[in-house]
Write an enzyme that holds these catalytic residues in place. Sequence first.
Site, mmCIF file in Angstrom:
data_model
loop_
_atom_site.group_PDB
_atom_site.id
_atom_site.type_symbol
_atom_site.label_atom_id
_atom_site.label_comp_id
_atom_site.label_asym_id
_atom_site.label_seq_id
_atom_site.Cartn_x
_atom_site.Cartn_y
_atom_site.Cartn_z
ATOM 1 N N HIS A 1 0.865 -1.178 0.000
ATOM 2 C CA HIS A 1 0.000 0.000 0.000
ATOM 3 C C HIS A 1 0.909 1.237 0.000
ATOM 4 O O HIS A 1 0.785 2.100 -0.841
ATOM 5 C CB HIS A 1 -0.940 -0.029 1.212
ATOM 6 C CG HIS A 1 -1.936 1.092 1.228
ATOM 7 N ND1 HIS A 1 -2.992 1.153 2.107
ATOM 8 C CD2 HIS A 1 -2.036 2.218 0.480
ATOM 9 C CE1 HIS A 1 -3.695 2.266 1.879
ATOM 10 N NE2 HIS A 1 -3.136 2.915 0.912
ATOM 11 N N GLN B 1 0.920 8.042 -3.421
ATOM 12 C CA GLN B 1 1.682 7.587 -2.256
ATOM 13 C C GLN B 1 2.961 8.397 -2.087
ATOM 14 O O GLN B 1 3.331 8.742 -0.971
ATOM 15 C CB GLN B 1 2.005 6.078 -2.384
ATOM 16 C CG GLN B 1 0.786 5.192 -2.194
ATOM 17 C CD GLN B 1 0.220 5.262 -0.780
ATOM 18 O OE1 GLN B 1 0.941 5.203 0.198
ATOM 19 N NE2 GLN B 1 -1.085 5.417 -0.669
ATOM 20 N N HIS C 1 2.951 10.573 1.250
ATOM 21 C CA HIS C 1 3.774 9.965 2.295
ATOM 22 C C HIS C 1 5.279 10.014 1.999
ATOM 23 O O HIS C 1 6.064 10.429 2.845
ATOM 24 C CB HIS C 1 3.397 8.488 2.477
ATOM 25 C CG HIS C 1 1.964 8.253 2.829
ATOM 26 N ND1 HIS C 1 1.462 8.483 4.084
ATOM 27 C CD2 HIS C 1 0.915 7.803 2.084
ATOM 28 C CE1 HIS C 1 0.160 8.181 4.110
ATOM 29 N NE2 HIS C 1 -0.192 7.772 2.912
#
Length: 228
Positions: A60, A112, A116
């Site tokens: 993920h 992503q 992050h």
Amino acid sequence: MGITGMIYMVTMVFSLIVLMLSSSAVKFDYFQFTQQYQPAVCNSNPTPCKDPPDKLFTVHGLWPSNVNGSDPKKCKATILNPQTITNLKAQLEIIWPNVLNRRAHVRFWRKQWRKHGACGYPTIADDMHYFSTVIEMYITKKQNVSEILSKAKIKPEGRFRTRDDIVNAISQSIDYKKPKLKCKINNQTTELVEVGLCSDNNLTQFINCPNPFPQGSPYFCPTNNIRY
Ligand SMILES: *[C@@H]1O[C@H](CO)[C@@H](O)[C@H](O)[C@H]1NC(C)=O
Ligand SMILES: *[C@@H]1O[C@H](CO)[C@@H](O)[C@H](O)[C@H]1NC(C)=O
Ligand SMILES: *[C@@H]1O[C@H](CO)[C@@H](O)[C@H](O)[C@H]1NC(C)=O
Ligand SMILES: *[C@@H]1O[C@H](CO)[C@@H](O)[C@H](O)[C@H]1NC(C)=O
């Protein structure tokens, strides 16, 4: 306050804001390497997955995180240039697919990285390093959660497991540290949806994952009857 004082103050405040926005290193405590179990992800999603899921845990994301639960997000304005990861694409498609829509892997990776990955500086130097680090962790360092569970004889057979069996199986492969589990009730059955493996903020050693989902959370994993 005179006009000079006003101008001075406005300038100071403005400079301070610019300074805060431009400093590239945001403090964070640890990394959580989050992997998702594809069939459970598809079952959790309001719209069905466009392609059938594989019975695999795939990536993920790798998330810079804080023990206080307030995790850094979107630390700098950055957009993934797909060209920088051309050489990694074949491996990323296997370990980090966009499970919901396999025609849009790049969109998932871009999100992503922006949300992050870009917060992982200086441990994560840049976008290319973010993606190569994840490949290294999943493949070379054998942090593939499907593989870890399978080694402990826990295969994706859709059977009911205890939380201890899952946690102990994973702990053995990560220096006896605790993973973070995420479950969800789909169709009246609690399914294991995600597993997080936590490392210190320079990715040198595993740590116990802080902040398990508490009882009462929709993602809480009960003691018994977790389907995997
Ligand atoms: C949480 O911890 C981080 C890192 O130590 C810190 O920068 C941040 O200000 C903290 N946030 C809150 C809401 O306490
Ligand atoms: C991860 O582990 C599973 C189960 O052993 C295996 O089928 C899969 O090929 C592995 N993935 C990679 C990229 O090694
Ligand atoms: C929900 O569970 C029932 C009974 O086990 C099953 O027949 C049905 O196909 C399931 N539905 C979905 C969407 O998985
Ligand atoms: C990484 O962090 C750990 C704990 O914060 C520390 O003990 C270790 O020395 C660090 N390693 C490097 C290479 O910076």
